[in-house]
Write an enzyme that holds these catalytic residues in place. Structure first.
Site, PDB file in Angstrom:
ATOM      1  N   GLN A  41      -5.753 -14.180 -15.451  1.00 48.61           N
ATOM      2  CA  GLN A  41      -4.444 -14.507 -15.622  1.00 48.61           C
ATOM      3  C   GLN A  41      -3.463 -13.913 -16.819  1.00 48.61           C
ATOM      4  O   GLN A  41      -2.771 -13.040 -17.765  1.00 48.61           O
ATOM      5  CB  GLN A  41      -3.269 -15.042 -14.289  1.00 48.61           C
ATOM      6  CG  GLN A  41      -2.728 -14.942 -13.385  1.00 48.61           C
ATOM      7  CD  GLN A  41      -1.972 -15.716 -12.303  1.00 48.61           C
ATOM      8  OE1 GLN A  41      -1.364 -16.707 -13.607  1.00 48.61           O
ATOM      9  NE2 GLN A  41      -1.638 -14.853 -11.391  1.00 48.61           N
TER      10      GLN A  41
ATOM     11  N   HIS B 191      -5.124  -5.356 -11.201  1.00 50.90           N
ATOM     12  CA  HIS B 191      -6.153  -5.611 -10.415  1.00 50.90           C
ATOM     13  C   HIS B 191      -6.925  -6.522 -10.387  1.00 50.90           C
ATOM     14  O   HIS B 191      -8.265  -6.301 -12.143  1.00 50.90           O
ATOM     15  CB  HIS B 191      -6.483  -4.580  -9.436  1.00 50.90           C
ATOM     16  CG  HIS B 191      -7.371  -4.924  -7.994  1.00 50.90           C
ATOM     17  ND1 HIS B 191      -6.458  -5.404  -7.633  1.00 50.90           N
ATOM     18  CD2 HIS B 191      -8.419  -5.376  -8.541  1.00 50.90           C
ATOM     19  CE1 HIS B 191      -7.490  -5.927  -6.381  1.00 50.90           C
ATOM     20  NE2 HIS B 191      -8.854  -5.818  -7.288  1.00 50.90           N
TER      21      HIS B 191
ATOM     22  N   GLN C  50      -5.461 -13.156 -19.430  1.00 49.38           N
ATOM     23  CA  GLN C  50      -6.188 -11.486 -19.374  1.00 49.38           C
ATOM     24  C   GLN C  50      -4.986  -9.982 -19.500  1.00 49.38           C
ATOM     25  O   GLN C  50      -4.913  -9.737 -19.958  1.00 49.38           O
ATOM     26  CB  GLN C  50      -7.786 -11.557 -19.582  1.00 49.38           C
ATOM     27  CG  GLN C  50      -8.319 -12.789 -20.550  1.00 49.38           C
ATOM     28  CD  GLN C  50      -8.551 -12.508 -21.496  1.00 49.38           C
ATOM     29  OE1 GLN C  50      -8.101 -11.426 -22.579  1.00 49.38           O
ATOM     30  NE2 GLN C  50      -7.756 -14.376 -22.082  1.00 49.38           N
TER      31      GLN C  50
ATOM     32  N   ILE D 213       0.740  -1.089   0.044  1.00 48.11           N
ATOM     33  CA  ILE D 213       0.184  -0.239   0.106  1.00 48.11           C
ATOM     34  C   ILE D 213       1.311   0.975   0.098  1.00 48.11           C
ATOM     35  O   ILE D 213       1.930   1.367   0.822  1.00 48.11           O
ATOM     36  CB  ILE D 213      -0.717   0.059   1.247  1.00 48.11           C
ATOM     37  CG1 ILE D 213      -1.794  -0.859   1.308  1.00 48.11           C
ATOM     38  CG2 ILE D 213      -1.926   1.499   1.391  1.00 48.11           C
ATOM     39  CD1 ILE D 213      -2.342  -1.334   2.304  1.00 48.11           C
TER      40      ILE D 213
END
Length: 220
Positions: free
Chosen positions: A178, A116, A180, A99
């Site tokens: 994955q 994501h 894609q 983060i």
């Protein structure tokens, strides 16, 4: 970033693991599908496969072990220092499991992208494939987006939609998503270095036109 620049775009990739998305982008650069060069790879974890992939492409790599820093701010300060040594036009988060602080995000605003494994804004955070299955979703997928100060926020650039099959489990769905990922991340990088995508006032634009919330959406 301007499409007419003579020099290839300078790209820095941040990783935490296997680096499969990094490899997909590196191969596209190698084939000249992307008018850019990955000039550096930075990992927050030592010994990961992504570092071996970087060596195979003869790309300089740096390890900044986040466990050696007393705070997120201290780690990000070191990360900024190392990134800036490479003079990047674009910073790519490719499975970088950290983060980031607001100061970091602001420094690279408009030239920082992430991938994501969900159709954002659905399923921010972790365990996205299992959450999609538990919700009974008929579609799942993956998103490339500009990074904002919100976790998995920032305007979407491109999504790939993946159908959820009746016999899917977390592993099978993850595998198809994955596949894609490796398609759409090089596309997004290509668009950026060509000057086709940009972030203006918090929104994503493609060829100077505002994108819908989903970004460009591809159906597999």
């Amino acid at each position: 970033m301007k499409a007419e620049q003579a020099e290839p775009a300078r790209i820095v990739v941040l990783i935490s693991g296997s680096g499969s998305n990094f490899q997909a982008i590196a191969e596209a650069c190698q084939k000249k599908e992307i008018d850019g060069d990955i000039v550096g790879v930075i990992s927050n974890r030592p010994g990961v496969m992504g570092l071996d992939r970087a060596a195979q492409f003869d790309i300089p790599s740096v390890v900044i072990d986040h466990t050696e820093f007393s705070s997120r701010e201290e780690f990000d300060g070191k990360l900024i220092h190392e990134i800036d040594q490479f003079g990047p036009d674009l910073v790519v988060l490719a499975g970088f499991m950290r983060i980031l602080t607001p100061d970091f995000v602001r420094r690279y605003k408009g030239r920082l992208i992430n991938i994501h494994p969900s159709l954002l804004p659905k399923y921010k955070g972790l365990h996205t494939h299992q959450r999609a299955l538990e919700a009974g979703d008929k579609e799942h997928g993956v998103t490339v987006h500009f990074v904002s100060e919100d976790l998995d926020g920032g305007p979407n650039v491109i999504q790939a939609v993946v159908p959820v099959l009746d016999d899917d489990n977390e592993g099978s769905l993850k595998t198809r998503v994955q596949q894609q990922e490796h398609v759409i991340y090089p596309i997004a990088v290509k668009w950026f270095v060509e000057g086709r995508i940009s972030m203006l006032k918090g929104d994503a634009y493609f060829d100077n036109q505002p994108l819908p919330e989903s970004g460009v959406q591809l159906t597999s």
